[in-house]
Design a protein around this motif. Structure first.
Motif, PDB file in Angstrom:
ATOM      1  N   SER A 153      22.024   9.155  -8.971  1.00 34.90           N
ATOM      2  CA  SER A 153      21.372  10.461  -9.076  1.00 34.90           C
ATOM      3  C   SER A 153      21.813  11.382  -7.949  1.00 34.90           C
ATOM      4  CB  SER A 153      19.846  10.317  -9.101  1.00 34.90           C
ATOM      5  OG  SER A 153      19.368   9.813  -7.875  1.00 34.90           O
ATOM      6  N   LEU A 154      22.043  10.815  -6.769  1.00 36.15           N
ATOM      7  CA  LEU A 154      22.558  11.621  -5.655  1.00 36.15           C
ATOM      8  C   LEU A 154      23.961  12.122  -5.983  1.00 36.15           C
ATOM      9  CD1 LEU A 154      22.495  12.738  -2.752  1.00 36.15           C
ATOM     10  CD2 LEU A 154      23.303  10.504  -1.993  1.00 36.15           C
ATOM     11  N   GLY A 155      24.827  11.238  -6.448  1.00 34.99           N
ATOM     12  CA  GLY A 155      26.193  11.631  -6.790  1.00 34.99           C
ATOM     13  C   GLY A 155      26.235  12.665  -7.897  1.00 34.99           C
TER      14      GLY A 155
ATOM     15  N   LYS B 291      28.701  18.404  -1.383  1.00 35.87           N
ATOM     16  CA  LYS B 291      28.737  17.011  -0.929  1.00 35.87           C
ATOM     17  C   LYS B 291      27.811  16.775   0.256  1.00 35.87           C
ATOM     18  CE  LYS B 291      31.988  15.740  -3.770  1.00 35.87           C
ATOM     19  NZ  LYS B 291      31.591  15.290  -5.056  1.00 35.87           N
ATOM     20  N   SER B 292      27.266  17.837   0.842  1.00 31.98           N
ATOM     21  CA  SER B 292      26.398  17.678   2.007  1.00 31.98           C
ATOM     22  C   SER B 292      24.949  17.388   1.621  1.00 31.98           C
ATOM     23  CB  SER B 292      26.452  18.923   2.893  1.00 31.98           C
ATOM     24  OG  SER B 292      25.849  20.017   2.226  1.00 31.98           O
ATOM     25  N   ILE B 293      24.644  17.355   0.318  1.00 25.99           N
ATOM     26  CA  ILE B 293      23.280  17.038  -0.102  1.00 25.99           C
ATOM     27  C   ILE B 293      22.959  15.637   0.383  1.00 25.99           C
ATOM     28  CG2 ILE B 293      21.752  16.621  -2.064  1.00 25.99           C
ATOM     29  CD1 ILE B 293      23.336  18.768  -3.572  1.00 25.99           C
ATOM     30  N   GLU B 294      21.915  15.546   1.154  1.00 26.51           N
ATOM     31  CA  GLU B 294      21.542  14.275   1.772  1.00 26.51           C
ATOM     32  C   GLU B 294      20.441  13.591   0.977  1.00 26.51           C
ATOM     33  OE1 GLU B 294      22.830  12.700   4.509  1.00 26.51           O
ATOM     34  OE2 GLU B 294      24.373  14.260   4.457  1.00 26.51           O
ATOM     35  N   PRO B 295      20.488  12.265   0.958  1.00 30.08           N
ATOM     36  CA  PRO B 295      19.387  11.547   0.307  1.00 30.08           C
ATOM     37  C   PRO B 295      18.098  11.732   1.092  1.00 30.08           C
ATOM     38  CG  PRO B 295      20.836  10.012   1.428  1.00 30.08           C
ATOM     39  CD  PRO B 295      21.468  11.374   1.524  1.00 30.08           C
ATOM     40  N   LEU B 296      17.019  11.746   0.384  1.00 20.81           N
ATOM     41  CA  LEU B 296      15.711  11.906   0.993  1.00 20.81           C
ATOM     42  C   LEU B 296      14.841  10.744   0.524  1.00 20.81           C
ATOM     43  CD1 LEU B 296      13.728  15.104   1.366  1.00 20.81           C
ATOM     44  CD2 LEU B 296      12.646  13.242   0.148  1.00 20.81           C
TER      45      LEU B 296
ATOM     46  N   GLY C 263       0.774  -1.229   0.000  1.00 20.10           N
ATOM     47  CA  GLY C 263       0.000   0.000   0.000  1.00 20.10           C
ATOM     48  C   GLY C 263       0.811   1.287   0.000  1.00 20.10           C
ATOM     49  N   TYR C 264       2.123   1.181  -0.215  1.00 23.66           N
ATOM     50  CA  TYR C 264       2.988   2.361  -0.277  1.00 23.66           C
ATOM     51  C   TYR C 264       3.870   2.303  -1.511  1.00 23.66           C
ATOM     52  CZ  TYR C 264       1.957   3.304   4.642  1.00 23.66           C
ATOM     53  OH  TYR C 264       1.327   3.590   5.826  1.00 23.66           O
ATOM     54  N   MET C 265       4.152   3.471  -2.067  1.00 22.45           N
ATOM     55  CA  MET C 265       5.152   3.627  -3.116  1.00 22.45           C
ATOM     56  C   MET C 265       6.340   4.331  -2.475  1.00 22.45           C
ATOM     57  SD  MET C 265       2.721   4.890  -6.239  1.00 22.45           S
ATOM     58  CE  MET C 265       3.772   4.372  -7.596  1.00 22.45           C
ATOM     59  N   TYR C 266       7.512   3.714  -2.530  1.00 24.69           N
ATOM     60  CA  TYR C 266       8.721   4.262  -1.922  1.00 24.69           C
ATOM     61  C   TYR C 266       9.570   4.924  -2.999  1.00 24.69           C
ATOM     62  CZ  TYR C 266       7.439   1.574   2.183  1.00 24.69           C
ATOM     63  OH  TYR C 266       6.765   1.076   3.259  1.00 24.69           O
ATOM     64  N   VAL C 267      10.101   6.111  -2.670  1.00 26.71           N
ATOM     65  CA  VAL C 267      10.844   6.910  -3.639  1.00 26.71           C
ATOM     66  C   VAL C 267      12.090   7.482  -2.978  1.00 26.71           C
ATOM     67  CG1 VAL C 267      10.719   8.898  -5.209  1.00 26.71           C
ATOM     68  CG2 VAL C 267       8.664   7.544  -4.749  1.00 26.71           C
ATOM     69  N   PHE C 268      13.175   7.547  -3.746  1.00 29.70           N
ATOM     70  CA  PHE C 268      14.411   8.201  -3.330  1.00 29.70           C
ATOM     71  C   PHE C 268      14.522   9.499  -4.103  1.00 29.70           C
ATOM     72  CE2 PHE C 268      18.743   9.201  -4.552  1.00 29.70           C
ATOM     73  CZ  PHE C 268      19.344   9.352  -3.321  1.00 29.70           C
ATOM     74  N   SER C 269      14.947  10.553  -3.417  1.00 32.40           N
ATOM     75  CA  SER C 269      15.096  11.845  -4.073  1.00 32.40           C
ATOM     76  C   SER C 269      16.112  12.678  -3.313  1.00 32.40           C
ATOM     77  CB  SER C 269      13.732  12.567  -4.096  1.00 32.40           C
ATOM     78  OG  SER C 269      13.814  13.766  -4.827  1.00 32.40           O
ATOM     79  N   THR C 270      16.271  13.899  -3.737  1.00 35.95           N
ATOM     80  CA  THR C 270      16.960  14.923  -2.964  1.00 35.95           C
ATOM     81  C   THR C 270      15.988  16.095  -2.872  1.00 35.95           C
ATOM     82  OG1 THR C 270      18.016  15.773  -4.968  1.00 35.95           O
ATOM     83  CG2 THR C 270      19.293  14.220  -3.640  1.00 35.95           C
ATOM     84  N   PHE C 271      16.268  17.018  -1.983  1.00 36.99           N
ATOM     85  CA  PHE C 271      15.358  18.137  -1.777  1.00 36.99           C
ATOM     86  C   PHE C 271      15.361  19.030  -3.010  1.00 36.99           C
ATOM     87  CE2 PHE C 271      13.845  22.160  -0.085  1.00 36.99           C
ATOM     88  CZ  PHE C 271      12.735  21.731   0.624  1.00 36.99           C
TER      89      PHE C 271
ATOM     90  N   PRO D 253      11.990  10.880   7.486  1.00 37.59           N
ATOM     91  CA  PRO D 253      13.234  11.393   8.074  1.00 37.59           C
ATOM     92  C   PRO D 253      13.806  10.433   9.126  1.00 37.59           C
ATOM     93  CG  PRO D 253      11.366  12.488   9.064  1.00 37.59           C
ATOM     94  CD  PRO D 253      10.818  11.587   7.978  1.00 37.59           C
ATOM     95  N   GLU D 254      15.105  10.577   9.352  1.00 41.49           N
ATOM     96  CA  GLU D 254      15.760   9.819  10.419  1.00 41.49           C
ATOM     97  C   GLU D 254      15.620  10.633  11.694  1.00 41.49           C
ATOM     98  OE1 GLU D 254      18.152   6.866   9.994  1.00 41.49           O
ATOM     99  OE2 GLU D 254      19.343   7.581   8.304  1.00 41.49           O
ATOM    100  N   PRO D 255      15.668  10.086  12.864  1.00 42.42           N
ATOM    101  CA  PRO D 255      15.794   8.657  13.159  1.00 42.42           C
ATOM    102  C   PRO D 255      14.444   7.959  13.290  1.00 42.42           C
ATOM    103  CG  PRO D 255      16.033   9.876  15.193  1.00 42.42           C
ATOM    104  CD  PRO D 255      15.817  10.902  14.088  1.00 42.42           C
ATOM    105  N   GLN D 256      13.353   8.733  13.356  1.00 45.37           N
ATOM    106  CA  GLN D 256      12.052   8.124  13.659  1.00 45.37           C
ATOM    107  C   GLN D 256      11.552   7.165  12.582  1.00 45.37           C
ATOM    108  OE1 GLN D 256      12.664  11.364  13.160  1.00 45.37           O
ATOM    109  NE2 GLN D 256      10.878  12.502  12.429  1.00 45.37           N
TER     110      GLN D 256
END
Length: 148
Positions: free
Chosen positions: A110-112, A121-126, A38-46, A85-88
């Protein structure tokens, strides 16, 4: 298509188009995703889509599989954006990473690429997910085309 057929299709699909809106302006962007339970999971950056989904979490995702003009499947999902978000949300982030790694091995690239383009280099994965509220699907087959 039945809900079960739509779910089965989403679990094997990996590319879709995310639709979101802000102040009556629509925005559509391609995304890679993994779907489970029931969820679609996605990786992105802000960026723009995340800013807009913060303001308005109602989204849709359209994905398809096209064999030719007479044979195709299309599924549209309506749901809500949920950031992880981490850590929750550590367990959900881990699950998202595992599912996405199975579906799409380039998500870390895509992050790199963005880190190099922006020079930060501080761009964090989201990681985020879309809670599927409703979905519908259509399927066309050559046989239906000949009969119609």
């Amino acid at each position: 298509m039945t809900a079960e057929e739509c779910s089965a299709f989403l679990e094997r699909a990996s590319l879709g188009r995310l639709g979101c809106s802000f102040e009556n302006q629509p925005y559509v962007v391609p995304i890679y995703f993994a779907c489970k339970s029931g969820y679609m999971y996605v990786f992105s950056t802000f960026g723009q889509k995340v800013k807009w989904m913060h303001a308005n979490p109602k989204v849709c995702v359209q994905t398809d599989e096209i064999q030719n003009q007479g044979e195709w499947i299309r599924v549209v999902v309506y749901g809500e954006y949920e950031e992880l978000p981490e850590p929750q949300h550590g367990a959900e982030r881990k699950l998202a990473g595992l599912l996405l790694a199975k579906q799409y091995h380039r998500w870390l690239n895509s992050l790199g690429e963005r880190q190099m383009r922006v020079g930060d280099k501080s761009i964090e994965p989201l990681f985020f997910r879309i809670r599927i509220r409703t979905m519908s699907g259509l399927r066309a087959t050559e046989e239906k085309q000949r009969q119609g």
